[in-house]
Design a protein around this motif. Sequence first.
Motif, PDB file in Angstrom:
ATOM      1  N   GLU B 145       0.802  -1.210   0.000  1.00 12.63           N
ATOM      2  CA  GLU B 145       0.000   0.000   0.000  1.00 12.63           C
ATOM      3  C   GLU B 145       0.846   1.276   0.000  1.00 12.63           C
ATOM      4  OE1 GLU B 145      -2.901   0.105   3.110  1.00 12.63           O
ATOM      5  OE2 GLU B 145      -3.521   2.143   2.611  1.00 12.63           O
ATOM      6  N   ASP B 146       1.933   1.258   0.782  1.00 12.21           N
ATOM      7  CA  ASP B 146       2.732   2.481   0.935  1.00 12.21           C
ATOM      8  C   ASP B 146       3.410   2.910  -0.361  1.00 12.21           C
ATOM      9  OD1 ASP B 146       4.130  -0.029   1.492  1.00 12.21           O
ATOM     10  OD2 ASP B 146       5.911   1.249   1.628  1.00 12.21           O
ATOM     11  N   LYS B 147       3.401   2.039  -1.373  1.00 11.08           N
ATOM     12  CA  LYS B 147       4.071   2.396  -2.629  1.00 11.08           C
ATOM     13  C   LYS B 147       3.101   2.975  -3.652  1.00 11.08           C
ATOM     14  CE  LYS B 147       8.210  -0.286  -2.445  1.00 11.08           C
ATOM     15  NZ  LYS B 147       8.221  -1.742  -2.181  1.00 11.08           N
ATOM     16  N   PHE B 148       1.822   3.102  -3.247  1.00 16.06           N
ATOM     17  CA  PHE B 148       0.829   3.598  -4.207  1.00 16.06           C
ATOM     18  C   PHE B 148       0.255   4.945  -3.791  1.00 16.06           C
ATOM     19  CE2 PHE B 148       0.787  -0.928  -5.105  1.00 16.06           C
ATOM     20  CZ  PHE B 148       0.740  -0.938  -6.490  1.00 16.06           C
ATOM     21  N   ASP B 149      -0.090   5.734  -4.785  1.00 18.25           N
ATOM     22  CA  ASP B 149      -0.798   6.984  -4.574  1.00 18.25           C
ATOM     23  C   ASP B 149      -2.099   6.648  -3.827  1.00 18.25           C
ATOM     24  OD1 ASP B 149      -1.290   9.642  -4.744  1.00 18.25           O
ATOM     25  OD2 ASP B 149      -1.217   9.760  -6.935  1.00 18.25           O
ATOM     26  N   ALA B 150      -2.444   7.474  -2.825  1.00 15.24           N
ATOM     27  CA  ALA B 150      -3.540   7.104  -1.923  1.00 15.24           C
ATOM     28  C   ALA B 150      -4.886   6.975  -2.643  1.00 15.24           C
ATOM     29  CB  ALA B 150      -3.638   8.111  -0.790  1.00 15.24           C
ATOM     30  N   ARG B 151      -5.192   7.930  -3.511  1.00 16.03           N
ATOM     31  CA  ARG B 151      -6.538   7.925  -4.116  1.00 16.03           C
ATOM     32  C   ARG B 151      -6.805   6.728  -5.009  1.00 16.03           C
ATOM     33  NH1 ARG B 151     -10.090  12.765  -3.904  1.00 16.03           N
ATOM     34  NH2 ARG B 151      -9.062  13.963  -2.285  1.00 16.03           N
ATOM     35  N   PRO B 152      -5.953   6.471  -5.987  1.00 18.00           N
ATOM     36  CA  PRO B 152      -6.222   5.283  -6.803  1.00 18.00           C
ATOM     37  C   PRO B 152      -6.182   3.996  -5.985  1.00 18.00           C
ATOM     38  CG  PRO B 152      -4.149   6.313  -7.442  1.00 18.00           C
ATOM     39  CD  PRO B 152      -4.835   7.250  -6.518  1.00 18.00           C
ATOM     40  N   TRP B 153      -5.319   3.941  -4.965  1.00 16.21           N
ATOM     41  CA  TRP B 153      -5.256   2.732  -4.142  1.00 16.21           C
ATOM     42  C   TRP B 153      -6.586   2.507  -3.437  1.00 16.21           C
ATOM     43  CZ3 TRP B 153      -2.570  -1.553  -3.562  1.00 16.21           C
ATOM     44  CH2 TRP B 153      -2.792  -2.320  -2.428  1.00 16.21           C
ATOM     45  N   ARG B 154      -7.135   3.609  -2.858  1.00 13.63           N
ATOM     46  CA  ARG B 154      -8.406   3.487  -2.152  1.00 13.63           C
ATOM     47  C   ARG B 154      -9.506   3.050  -3.128  1.00 13.63           C
ATOM     48  NH1 ARG B 154      -9.949   8.783   0.014  1.00 13.63           N
ATOM     49  NH2 ARG B 154      -7.707   9.008   0.304  1.00 13.63           N
ATOM     50  N   LYS B 155      -9.456   3.598  -4.329  1.00 13.03           N
ATOM     51  CA  LYS B 155     -10.493   3.282  -5.306  1.00 13.03           C
ATOM     52  C   LYS B 155     -10.378   1.825  -5.798  1.00 13.03           C
ATOM     53  CE  LYS B 155     -13.904   4.421  -8.031  1.00 13.03           C
ATOM     54  NZ  LYS B 155     -15.252   4.674  -7.505  1.00 13.03           N
ATOM     55  N   SER B 156      -9.192   1.232  -5.596  1.00 11.80           N
ATOM     56  CA  SER B 156      -9.003  -0.162  -6.027  1.00 11.80           C
ATOM     57  C   SER B 156      -9.621  -1.154  -5.053  1.00 11.80           C
ATOM     58  CB  SER B 156      -7.515  -0.493  -6.146  1.00 11.80           C
ATOM     59  OG  SER B 156      -6.889   0.396  -7.004  1.00 11.80           O
TER      60      SER B 156
END
Lengths: 281, 455
Positions: B145-156
């Motif tokens: 998780e820490d390697k991803f941009d927060a918004r797209p990660w949450r949307k995934s």
Amino acid sequence: MLLPFALFYLVFLVGPLIYTVIAGFFDTSLLRSGLGDFAGLSNYKAVLGDAEFWRTLGNTLWFTVLTTVPLVVLSLVLALLADRFVRGRWFFRFAFFAPFVLPSAVVSLLFMFIYADQLGLAQEAVKWFGVDTPPSWLGDPDWAMLSIAAATVWWTVGFNFVLYLAGLQDVPREVHEAAAIDGAGPWQRIRHVVVPMLGRTTTLVTVLQVIASLKVFDQIYMMTSGGPDGSTRPSLQLIYDTGFVEGRVGYASTVSLLLFVVILFVSLVWFALVRRAEKEN
Amino acid sequence: MRDRIPTPSPPAPSRRRVLRGGLALGASGAAALTATGCGSTLAQGFTGGAPSPSRLNFWNPFTGGDGERMLAMQDAYRASHRSVDLKSATFLWGNPYYTKLTLATLGDRPPQAAVIHLSKLPTLAEAGLLTALHPEDLARHGLTEDKFDARPWRKSQFNGKPHAVPLDTHPFVLYFRTDIAEKAGLLDNKGQLADVDGPDAFIDVLRAAKEVTGAWGGSIASVKDASMQFRIFWSLYRQIGGGDLVADQGKRVVIDTAAAAEALAYIRRLSEEKVIPANTDGKGAITLLTTGKAGFLMDGVWQALAVQSAKVKFDMRPLPRIFKDAPYACAADSHALVLPKAPSAKAQRLDLSLGFAASMLHSSKLWAEGGHVPAWLPTQRSRAYEELEPQSHYATAADGAVYDPAAWYGGAGGTMQTVVGDVVTTVFTGDASPTAGAARLRRELRTLASRPAPV
């Protein structure tokens, strides 16, 4: 020979048709396997109460009127003209028929360039006639359907043209000569001799044209995808959109079946009218 | 032509022989298919079996510039994974793509990996078409998780579990001609646009540009582009604080008609004050900018290369903050890699597919060149990306990214974009008033919401 044909007929026509009828009574979804929940007549109720269904049907009928009338009249005129040429007749036959062999995608692309805003030929052309602010041919709800109909006429007039040419070959020379001897001028010969003798061809051309126009989809989908603001959306696109975009196959099946009934009805009424007219003669 | 003796034709094969021959051919074909194992895609199509273990089928909707870079990224994967037989299939983006993906998955013949828009994820996941991913499996490939941009990660996420590996965010942004902006005196000493935030400030900026160009201040696609009209509306509506348009996966309409009317009124102002033309299609809007007939363009980041190819001086930045009533917002979507649900674990190839996803992310720099803001933070925060201009200038827009409302009729290219966009267009061109437009929006959304959901 019959078996392979019957097999294909069953698998690709009767089968899907039966499936459509059945799916129309279910809440069939594209996103789930199987038929889904039984819906009874609720799809039919919903479709008949759906303003969008009636609007797209209206658009389809409007397109049919806009294309059938010129496509029948114009093809007859062109056939009569082309028939008069003795030398170079092949050229006119070829020239009028040529657009018909183009795929719908090519025609759509061609006319999207012609109708393009600001840069297109059609806007430029009306400017020569002193129109300062030409309409957005495909972007203005008042013009989009007319523009698509015009493109369709150019594209498909060749098919009816060929049918009429064939019909003209069946008009015997003697009839022309007899009429000429009786003192009929060229215009009178066309009006009172040739056109009535082409009656059967006209019936065929009109029925084929009405059915083809009611089934319009390709060029509209590619040129405007039903827009602007749904003003060019035909019934078939409603079926496509609800079935494949939204995944509501049951509902889309109901709409297809109703469209099928409409086309069948229009064709039958037309045939009945023609049959009666023929009897009276 | 006189009596010509007809040449005897070769004896016609009897119907029975033809049929028998056909059957034999079919049988031998089937035998050949089984004999070669389930190696070929054709065989897989007929038998529904899993492809050979080294095979990775990948579907994507990228053509044009994006398609070229996607091919280069696949080449990078092939170079480092020589044992894997990567077969990629490109489809035209849009609804036909999603229809094919859905039907292939329902028919137990899905590709092992595929690209989707995250705005489509709720519907696809709810329909059970996507494999839920476990954090430990992802971690095995370095996808944490820490390697991803927060918004797209949450949307995934769907139901609290990741269902996709986000690749990028592609927001709706502002393009501008630096030469025109400079002449109009709009740039500060760092070459940035000075005062563009606020409803009046933005129109003043457009008007200043209009004086320089002699034609228009800015441009946006309005003809035959309902999606673009949806994007500007959705951005402004969110900046005003209108919140969501629908709730409960699209079953309930919660549109704030006052906010909608305010957003529509502003969109109308842009055309009424003649700073933006109301009769331009997608290509036309770009052409206005590149030919210097407009100083600004509101469009998606994916047009960056199209504008760049015109070889004019331009820059890009996030869409201005026109309204300050709510946190900054701009319409956006994300591409992500998903694993469509396969009929068996053998066909799923979890590790092979995730390894492929990781490799795609490692090529994020290449992908970012096409305009997309990388979701992979190691790339987004790298020096190389920072030096990528103008792509890095709007990376902050990703923080304000708002996805399309979650509904079965929503998402990229969905019915909601068309329906809402069509209404916005009628207001933009002046055919309907903003209040009438807002009322119609609610009416149309209610019609959509009242329909039985297919998921």
